[in-house]
Write a protein that holds these residues in place. Structure first.
Motif, mmCIF file in Angstrom:
data_model
loop_
_atom_site.group_PDB
_atom_site.id
_atom_site.type_symbol
_atom_site.label_atom_id
_atom_site.label_comp_id
_atom_site.label_asym_id
_atom_site.label_seq_id
_atom_site.Cartn_x
_atom_site.Cartn_y
_atom_site.Cartn_z
ATOM 1 N N ILE A 8 -13.245 -17.366 24.609
ATOM 2 C CA ILE A 8 -13.927 -18.097 25.687
ATOM 3 C C ILE A 8 -15.301 -18.519 25.193
ATOM 4 O O ILE A 8 -16.108 -17.684 24.772
ATOM 5 N N GLN A 38 -18.049 -20.034 30.342
ATOM 6 C CA GLN A 38 -17.397 -19.773 31.618
ATOM 7 C C GLN A 38 -18.459 -19.806 32.714
ATOM 8 O O GLN A 38 -19.364 -18.993 32.735
ATOM 9 N N LEU A 58 -14.626 -23.949 32.627
ATOM 10 C CA LEU A 58 -14.083 -22.928 31.721
ATOM 11 C C LEU A 58 -13.717 -23.616 30.413
ATOM 12 O O LEU A 58 -12.882 -24.519 30.386
ATOM 13 N N PHE A 111 -12.383 -22.769 26.623
ATOM 14 C CA PHE A 111 -11.833 -21.712 25.776
ATOM 15 C C PHE A 111 -10.967 -22.303 24.671
ATOM 16 O O PHE A 111 -10.582 -23.464 24.709
#
Length: 113
Positions: free
Chosen positions: A31, A34, A39, A41
């Motif tokens: 990740i 966040q 988000l 990743f």
């Protein structure tokens, strides 16, 4: 030849240990960012990389074979004088002795003719 074979065994063993450590360490999901609305990743294909690197050990074996099996050939010739007496005439001749030697990449002599 046994020392070179054991060297290859050790190199492959160390490579396998590093590959298994790579496969087992950490997660394949990384990740980066966040937040509440975002988000970011990355999914790393560790199993496919592991299989590719494991199969890549064939290259290590082929590289070893190139250095260990393909000989370096050296030809050395020496002239040895000989005195031959035939009745009242003395003749001087020489005999040539040649050695053909094969060495591996590590400098060990494999063969001599």
């Amino acid at each position: 030849m046994e020392n070179k074979a054991s060297l290859l065994d050790y190199v492959l063993l160390i490579t396998n240990l590093i590959l298994f450590w790579y496969l087992l360490r950490g997660k394949n999901l990384k990740i980066h960012e966040q937040t509440q609305n975002k988000l970011n990743f990355t999914i790393q294909p560790k199993l496919l990389r592991f299989i590719g690197l494991f199969i890549g050990q064939v290259g290590i074996i082929l590289l070893f074979a190139i250095f260990a099996i393909v000989p370096v050939t050296q030809l050395s010739c020496y002239r040895v004088p000989q005195n031959l007496q035939a009745s009242s005439i003395e003749q001087k001749s020489s005999k040539i002795i040649c050695k053909l030697r094969e060495f591996d990449f590590f400098g060990n002599q494999k063969n001599q003719k």
